[in-house]
Design an enzyme around this catalytic site. Structure first.
Site, PDB file in Angstrom:
ATOM      1  CB  CYS A   4      -0.918  -0.025   1.215  1.00  0.00           C
ATOM      2  SG  CYS A   4      -1.815   1.525   1.459  1.00  0.00           S
ATOM      3  CB  CYS A   7       1.041   1.002   4.325  1.00  0.00           C
ATOM      4  SG  CYS A   7      -0.578   0.680   5.077  1.00  0.00           S
ATOM      5  CG  HIS A  46      -4.391  -0.628   5.044  1.00  0.00           C
ATOM      6  ND1 HIS A  46      -3.886   0.048   3.951  1.00  0.00           N
ATOM      7  CD2 HIS A  46      -5.497  -1.272   4.613  1.00  0.00           C
ATOM      8  CE1 HIS A  46      -4.647  -0.201   2.904  1.00  0.00           C
ATOM      9  NE2 HIS A  46      -5.633  -0.998   3.274  1.00  0.00           N
ATOM     10  CG  ASN A  86     -12.593  10.899  -4.126  1.00  0.00           C
ATOM     11  OD1 ASN A  86     -13.628  11.553  -4.166  1.00  0.00           O
ATOM     12  ND2 ASN A  86     -11.432  11.371  -4.551  1.00  0.00           N
ATOM     13  CB  THR A  94      -6.384   6.523  -7.430  1.00  0.00           C
ATOM     14  OG1 THR A  94      -5.892   7.602  -6.632  1.00  0.00           O
ATOM     15  CG2 THR A  94      -7.278   7.070  -8.535  1.00  0.00           C
ATOM     16  CG  HIS A  97      -3.982   3.946   3.714  1.00  0.00           C
ATOM     17  ND1 HIS A  97      -2.965   3.201   4.283  1.00  0.00           N
ATOM     18  CD2 HIS A  97      -4.339   4.864   4.653  1.00  0.00           C
ATOM     19  CE1 HIS A  97      -2.715   3.643   5.511  1.00  0.00           C
ATOM     20  NE2 HIS A  97      -3.542   4.661   5.755  1.00  0.00           N
ATOM     21  CG  HIS A  99      -6.752   9.367   0.718  1.00  0.00           C
ATOM     22  ND1 HIS A  99      -6.885   8.043   0.343  1.00  0.00           N
ATOM     23  CD2 HIS A  99      -7.078  10.098  -0.378  1.00  0.00           C
ATOM     24  CE1 HIS A  99      -7.262   7.989  -0.932  1.00  0.00           C
ATOM     25  NE2 HIS A  99      -7.398   9.218  -1.380  1.00  0.00           N
TER      26      HIS A  99
HETATM   27  P1  5GP Z   1      -7.855   9.532  -4.438  1.00  0.00           P
HETATM   28  O1  5GP Z   1      -7.897   9.659  -5.936  1.00  0.00           O
HETATM   29  O2  5GP Z   1      -7.641   8.091  -4.008  1.00  0.00           O
HETATM   30  O3  5GP Z   1      -8.989  10.187  -3.726  1.00  0.00           O
HETATM   31  O4  5GP Z   1      -6.584  10.358  -3.983  1.00  0.00           O
HETATM   32  C1  5GP Z   1      -5.301   9.853  -4.018  1.00  0.00           C
HETATM   33  C2  5GP Z   1      -4.379  11.037  -4.032  1.00  0.00           C
HETATM   34  O5  5GP Z   1      -3.072  10.589  -3.732  1.00  0.00           O
HETATM   35  C3  5GP Z   1      -4.299  11.741  -5.400  1.00  0.00           C
HETATM   36  O6  5GP Z   1      -4.720  13.095  -5.256  1.00  0.00           O
HETATM   37  C4  5GP Z   1      -2.831  11.611  -5.781  1.00  0.00           C
HETATM   38  O7  5GP Z   1      -2.332  12.771  -6.411  1.00  0.00           O
HETATM   39  C5  5GP Z   1      -2.154  11.346  -4.456  1.00  0.00           C
HETATM   40  N1  5GP Z   1      -0.960  10.527  -4.567  1.00  0.00           N
HETATM   41  C6  5GP Z   1      -0.801   9.392  -5.315  1.00  0.00           C
HETATM   42  N2  5GP Z   1       0.433   8.888  -5.138  1.00  0.00           N
HETATM   43  C7  5GP Z   1       1.061   9.713  -4.255  1.00  0.00           C
HETATM   44  C8  5GP Z   1       2.361   9.708  -3.686  1.00  0.00           C
HETATM   45  O8  5GP Z   1       3.201   8.832  -3.937  1.00  0.00           O
HETATM   46  N3  5GP Z   1       2.668  10.710  -2.823  1.00  0.00           N
HETATM   47  C9  5GP Z   1       1.765  11.696  -2.515  1.00  0.00           C
HETATM   48  N4  5GP Z   1       2.177  12.640  -1.653  1.00  0.00           N
HETATM   49  N5  5GP Z   1       0.523  11.724  -3.031  1.00  0.00           N
HETATM   50  C10 5GP Z   1       0.178  10.747  -3.892  1.00  0.00           C
HETATM   51 ZN    ZN Z   2      -2.296   1.313   3.661  1.00  0.00          ZN
END
Ligand code: 5GP
Ligand code: ZN
Length: 113
Positions: A4, A7, A46, A86, A94, A97, A99
């Site tokens: 993850c 994680c 997690h 989301n 995406t 985990h 957030h």
């Molecule tokens: P989701 O689309 O799951 O709501 O948000 C995931 C967020 O994680 C996205 O806005 C993406 O830009 C961010 N993200 C993806 N990979 C990384 C990473 O390796 N480091 C950081 N700081 N953010 C990430």
């Molecule tokens: Zn995780």
């Protein structure tokens, strides 16, 4: 190595721009910010999504919201920001985990896409 991404950030196996940390939560800047302020707040343990939260995770949830409040105050967006989580791929999750996106620093329109 953990499978993850978040994680891995918690374990310091992957670099992140950490802006705040508590015993059970971590806040770091999104790698692809959509606004001047775009911070992700996560539980260190997690949890896949908010669908896994409930009465048993009440204390963790309270700590997450304390961190969200601190992040917003430090970023000077406590009076106006968007808080988003989301849930599931169909809603744009995406990283599986939990957030919370703390987004601000520019005018925000509603509804989202
Ligand atoms: P989701 O689309 O799951 O709501 O948000 C995931 C967020 O994680 C996205 O806005 C993406 O830009 C961010 N993200 C993806 N990979 C990384 C990473 O390796 N480091 C950081 N700081 N953010 C990430
Ligand atoms: Zn995780």
């Amino acid at each position: 190595m953990s499978e993850c991404l978040f994680c891995e950030i918690v374990a310091h196996e992957l670099d992140a721009d950490i802006v705040h940390e508590t015993a059970n939560t971590l806040a770091f800047r999104d790698i692809h910010p959509v606004a001047p302020v775009h911070v992700l707040v996560i539980p260190k343990k997690h949890v896949a999504s908010s669908q896994e939260l409930g009465a048993a995770t009440g204390e963790l949830l309270a700590e997450l919201f304390e961190t969200i409040k601190t992040v917003a105050e430090h970023a000077d967006v406590d009076a106006g920001h968007r808080l988003v989580t989301n849930v599931g791929a169909a809603a744009g999750q995406t990283v599986p985990h939990l957030h919370f996106h703390v987004i601000g620093g520019r005018p925000l329109s509603w509804p989202p896409g």
